[in-house]
Design an enzyme around this catalytic site. Structure first.
Site, PDB file in Angstrom:
ATOM      1  CB  THR A  23      -0.141  11.007   1.784  1.00 57.10           C
ATOM      2  OG1 THR A  23      -0.595   9.675   1.916  1.00 57.10           O
ATOM      3  CG2 THR A  23       1.015  11.089   0.802  1.00 57.10           C
TER       4      THR A  23
ATOM      5  CG  ASP B 115      -1.699   1.213   1.429  1.00 55.92           C
ATOM      6  OD1 ASP B 115      -2.330   1.651   0.455  1.00 55.92           O
ATOM      7  OD2 ASP B 115      -1.709   1.766   2.551  1.00 55.92           O
ATOM      8  CG  LEU B 116       1.735   5.599  -2.038  1.00 57.76           C
ATOM      9  CD1 LEU B 116       3.232   5.368  -2.163  1.00 57.76           C
ATOM     10  CD2 LEU B 116       1.208   6.278  -3.307  1.00 57.76           C
ATOM     11  CG  ASP B 117      -1.769   7.470   0.347  1.00 59.31           C
ATOM     12  OD1 ASP B 117      -1.155   8.533   0.264  1.00 59.31           O
ATOM     13  OD2 ASP B 117      -2.436   6.993  -0.587  1.00 59.31           O
TER      14      ASP B 117
ATOM     15  CE  LYS C  75      -4.142   7.452   9.020  1.00 64.15           C
ATOM     16  NZ  LYS C  75      -3.265   7.134  10.152  1.00 64.15           N
TER      17      LYS C  75
ATOM     18  CD  GLU D  20      -3.607  -1.651   3.089  1.00 66.49           C
ATOM     19  OE1 GLU D  20      -3.724  -0.818   4.010  1.00 66.49           O
ATOM     20  OE2 GLU D  20      -3.936  -1.409   1.926  1.00 66.49           O
ATOM     21  CG  ASP D  21      -1.890   2.709   6.425  1.00 66.02           C
ATOM     22  OD1 ASP D  21      -2.197   2.279   5.298  1.00 66.02           O
ATOM     23  OD2 ASP D  21      -2.180   3.853   6.812  1.00 66.02           O
TER      24      ASP D  21
ATOM     25  CB  SER E  76      -2.104   2.763  -3.756  1.00 68.79           C
ATOM     26  OG  SER E  76      -2.672   3.996  -3.378  1.00 68.79           O
ATOM     27  CB  ALA E  77      -7.496   3.307  -2.415  1.00 72.58           C
TER      28      ALA E  77
ATOM     29  CE  LYS F 276      -5.805  -0.968  -0.849  1.00 70.16           C
ATOM     30  NZ  LYS F 276      -4.667  -0.203  -0.333  1.00 70.16           N
TER      31      LYS F 276
HETATM   32  C1  G6P Z   1      -5.434   6.071   0.088  1.00 70.24           C
HETATM   33  C2  G6P Z   1      -5.547   6.909   1.347  1.00 70.24           C
HETATM   34  C3  G6P Z   1      -6.938   7.475   1.486  1.00 70.24           C
HETATM   35  C4  G6P Z   1      -7.340   8.213   0.223  1.00 70.24           C
HETATM   36  C5  G6P Z   1      -7.287   7.270  -0.960  1.00 70.24           C
HETATM   37  C6  G6P Z   1      -7.639   7.952  -2.274  1.00 70.24           C
HETATM   38  O1  G6P Z   1      -6.091   4.870   0.284  1.00 70.24           O
HETATM   39  O2  G6P Z   1      -5.242   6.137   2.485  1.00 70.24           O
HETATM   40  O3  G6P Z   1      -6.955   8.340   2.598  1.00 70.24           O
HETATM   41  O4  G6P Z   1      -8.638   8.748   0.349  1.00 70.24           O
HETATM   42  O5  G6P Z   1      -5.975   6.738  -1.062  1.00 70.24           O
HETATM   43  O6  G6P Z   1      -6.653   8.886  -2.579  1.00 70.24           O
HETATM   44  P1  G6P Z   1      -6.687   9.912  -3.764  1.00 70.24           P
HETATM   45  O7  G6P Z   1      -5.267  10.370  -3.856  1.00 70.24           O
HETATM   46  O8  G6P Z   1      -7.136   9.183  -4.999  1.00 70.24           O
HETATM   47  O9  G6P Z   1      -7.639  10.999  -3.396  1.00 70.24           O
HETATM   48 MG    MG Z   2      -2.789   3.169   3.514  1.00 67.05          MG
END
Ligand code: G6P
Ligand code: MG
Length: 217
Positions: free
Chosen positions: A16, A8-10, A44, A168-169, A113-114, A144
């Site tokens: 972020t 996962d990224l964020d 998140k 994953e966090d 990542s989402a 997710k």
């Molecule tokens: C990640 C973050 C979420 C965020 C989502 C969409 O999963 O943890 O907090 O809402 O990405 O991010 P975006 O950059 O597409 O708005």
């Molecule tokens: Mg995350």
């Protein structure tokens, strides 16, 4: 046998959440309700539009679909001003060392990542080249805890799900990994990530021994 790691990224590679928070809070301020750091926890791992729905429900505000699109767009423009100022110094501790080790050991690396901003963020961090496959919010239709994002990453690598470990966090992300039949390392607190096979504070606590120990789980 573990053959691939999907990150996962964020919250795993970069923090972020602080920028997401500032950008969402600005909308809440304008609409005249409070949005706390604790509230932000609920966003998140959640997609942009679902995050907006949660924000509006916190403020007990109703908006039309058009208004929602405009709000989400404005939030993202604001968020991007912070993202575009980031550099490699924002990479969370231990990330590069672990990615380098994985490369040396021949373990495949993907992103799941989402976020629709994932490519921009990886570029800013100068990490793009580590990832053989990048599945982000522009490539999935089911968020997710649906496992789609991780299954697509495994497929792109040509690795079976049970040979993959997800990092994953977010609770929804841990659920996604497990329902996809993958091993999962939770980054953060056990009360949120309790279902993960291993829980650590960050990638600085990760190594090959801990990775291969997941084979036994
Ligand atoms: C990640 C973050 C979420 C965020 C989502 C969409 O999963 O943890 O907090 O809402 O990405 O991010 P975006 O950059 O597409 O708005
Ligand atoms: Mg995350």
């Amino acid at each position: 046998k573990i053959k691939a790691c999907i990150f996962d990224l964020d919250g795993v590679i970069v923090d972020t959440a602080k920028f997401h928070y500032i950008a969402w809070k600005e909308l809440a301020d304008e609409m005249g309700f409070e949005f706390t750091v604790e509230d932000n926890e609920r966003l998140k791992g959640v997609s942009r539009m679902t995050s907006l729905d949660i924000l509006l429900s916190i403020g007990k505000v109703n908006k039309s679909e058009d208004e929602k699109l405009a709000l989400a767009t404005r939030k993202n423009e604001n968020y991007l001003t912070y993202i575009l100022k980031m550099g490699p110094e924002e990479i969370l501790p231990g990330t590069k060392a672990f990615l380098d080790t994985l490369k040396e050991e021949g373990v495949r690396i993907a992103l799941g990542s989402a976020s629709k901003n994932a490519m921009t963020i990886l570029e800013r961090l100068k990490l793009t080249n580590y990832f053989e496959a990048i599945i982000d919010g522009t490539k999935v239709s089911k968020a997710k805890p649906d496992p789609e994002v991780f299954l697509k990453a495994a497929e792109a690598l040509g690795v079976q799900p049970d040979n993959c470990v997800v990092f994953e966090d977010a609770e929804a992300g841990v659920e996604a990994a497990l329902s996809g039949g993958m091993k999962c390392v939770g980054i953060g607190k056990a009360d949120v990530l309790g279902k993960a096979h291993l829980i650590i504070d960050g990638l600085h606590q990760m190594n090959m021994q801990k990775l291969y120990a997941l084979n036994e789980k």
